[in-house]
Motif scaffolding. Structure first.
Motif, mmCIF file in Angstrom:
data_model
loop_
_atom_site.group_PDB
_atom_site.id
_atom_site.type_symbol
_atom_site.label_atom_id
_atom_site.label_comp_id
_atom_site.label_asym_id
_atom_site.label_seq_id
_atom_site.Cartn_x
_atom_site.Cartn_y
_atom_site.Cartn_z
ATOM 1 N N GLY A 302 39.923 36.309 27.407
ATOM 2 C CA GLY A 302 38.669 37.017 27.663
ATOM 3 C C GLY A 302 37.636 36.236 28.445
ATOM 4 N N VAL A 303 38.085 35.216 29.199
ATOM 5 C CA VAL A 303 37.153 34.403 29.989
ATOM 6 C C VAL A 303 37.496 34.553 31.465
ATOM 7 N N GLY A 304 36.574 35.129 32.216
ATOM 8 C CA GLY A 304 36.765 35.264 33.654
ATOM 9 C C GLY A 304 36.564 33.932 34.366
ATOM 10 N N SER A 305 37.149 33.803 35.528
ATOM 11 C CA SER A 305 36.970 32.596 36.346
ATOM 12 C C SER A 305 37.227 32.972 37.798
ATOM 13 N N GLY A 306 36.969 32.042 38.695
ATOM 14 C CA GLY A 306 37.206 32.299 40.115
ATOM 15 C C GLY A 306 37.648 31.035 40.822
ATOM 16 N N VAL A 307 38.421 31.198 41.882
ATOM 17 C CA VAL A 307 38.857 30.065 42.690
ATOM 18 C C VAL A 307 38.109 30.107 44.018
ATOM 19 N N TYR A 308 37.172 29.181 44.180
ATOM 20 C CA TYR A 308 36.370 29.065 45.406
ATOM 21 C C TYR A 308 36.562 27.647 45.945
ATOM 22 N N TYR A 309 37.610 27.421 46.790
ATOM 23 C CA TYR A 309 38.313 28.379 47.631
ATOM 24 C C TYR A 309 39.784 27.992 47.651
#
Length: 358
Positions: A302-309
């Motif tokens: 339930g933990v969102g994350s993002g790959v930048y970049y």
């Protein structure tokens, strides 16, 4: 498990809605008094510099380059570990981006790599204050002065960040900020160009408005990159909230720093004020597939994350270059940005920590 904690979350409240309604009721919707007021108020973030509002951070970078006289045949040194808009703006101005490596600790352009890349064609250096951490301007400014180069700061992710007490956006002759919805403050869409030079500011105002100051008296060839009064009204409300939101991001980051044990937390350089547009950890030694699996396990909890970049800019199909930039390649494999936005509750922060450490 309760709902997913988003990696980023625009915060739009009643004050923003009321500001938009006020503009709509006024009938003055295009660039007008709200834009002028927003520019005046934003200038307080950047030491009273002239501010020119436009329709995006990319437009801010593009117009800054043109106003500074960057032209075809010129080179502009940029990091490859950034959003593509940095290099796109250079290409749109007709110049060539020269990609260099980063310092892995803070993910910002490496001053030694910058100096090594300077040629007779170099016109400018475009450092990016990535994730809200200031680039090493204390080293980059002397390099630029030594070689007679312009500095155009990409401060699109770094509203209110500073280095040794000096706000980002005030080290070069121009700087660009973004006001995209997920930035630390937004105008819905938009950008801001800042400069201490009144004549340069006038040129920027001409460029954003078809080259005219007086209607139908076009002085130069320009664009339509104006900001609307609707967007400016949102930006003015958000600007008042920025200091409080920044403090909350920094408090959230401190909690994550203190409790995350299973990854490399983002260090802050001496003298730097980090505003945590992103809170970016490294899954040290991971392959991109390992990192992506780590992100999926966070999502399962339930933990969102993002790959930048995930892809260096120089390797994107739009540029297609083969370069040896080892720190950039390593960052692209290892980075993962966790939720740090002001909407997080204490329970959310504890869930993030628990998921990462698990």
């Amino acid at each position: 498990m309760t709902g997913m904690i988003p990696a980023a979350k625009p915060l739009i409240g009643e004050e923003e809605r009321e500001a938009v309604d006020r503009v709509l009721r006024s009938g003055m919707i295009a660039q007008g008094p709200e834009v002028a007021a927003f520019e005046e108020e934003f200038s307080q973030l950047v030491g009273g510099r002239h501010c020119v509002a436009v329709n995006s951070g990319t437009s801010a970078l593009h117009l800054a380059l043109i106003a500074m006289g960057v032209k075809p045949g010129d080179e502009v040194i940029v990091p490859s570990f950034t959003f593509a808009a940095t290099a796109n703006a250079v290409k749109l101005a007709g110049a060539e981006p020269v990609f260099v490596d980063i310092e892995l600790d803070h993910f910002c352009i490496d001053p030694a790599a910058v100096e090594a890349a300077i040629t007779p064609r170099t016109a400018a250096i475009m450092p990016v204050h990535l994730y809200g951490h200031p680039a090493a301007m204390d080293k980059l400014v002397p390099i630029a002065e030594k070689h007679g180069l312009a500095i155009i700061e990409d401060a699109c992710q770094a509203h209110a960040a500073s280095l040794n007490g000096q706000p980002v956006g005030t080290f070069g002759l121009t700087a660009a900020f973004s006001l995209y919805p997920t930035k630390n403050m937004t105008s819905g869409e938009g950008g801001m160009i800042v400069t201490p030079d009144a004549q340069l500011a006038r040129t920027l105002r001409l460029l954003r408005n078809q080259g005219m100051e007086k209607r139908y008296h076009n002085e130069i060839v320009g664009f339509n990159t104006r900001m609307t009064d609707i967007h400016a009204a949102i930006g003015r409300v958000q600007l008042k909230k920025l200091a409080g939101w920044t403090e909350q991001r920094q408090r959230n980051a401190r909690f994550l720093d203190e409790h995350i044990k299973a990854a490399v937390v983002p260090p802050v350089a001496p003298g730097a004020v980090h505003v945590y547009h992103q809170y970016t950890i490294r899954v040290e030694g991971a392959s991109a597939a390992d990192r992506d699996a780590f992100a999926q396990k966070l999502a399962d909890r339930g933990v969102g994350s993002g790959v930048y970049y995930p892809v260096p800019v120089h390797k994107l199909p739009s540029f297609g270059l083969e370069l040896d930039l080892p720190q950039t390649e390593k960052a692209c494999r290892e980075v993962l940005s966790l939720p740090v936005h002001p909407a997080l509750t204490q329970e959310d922060l504890e869930r993030v920590v628990e998921a990462v450490n698990a």
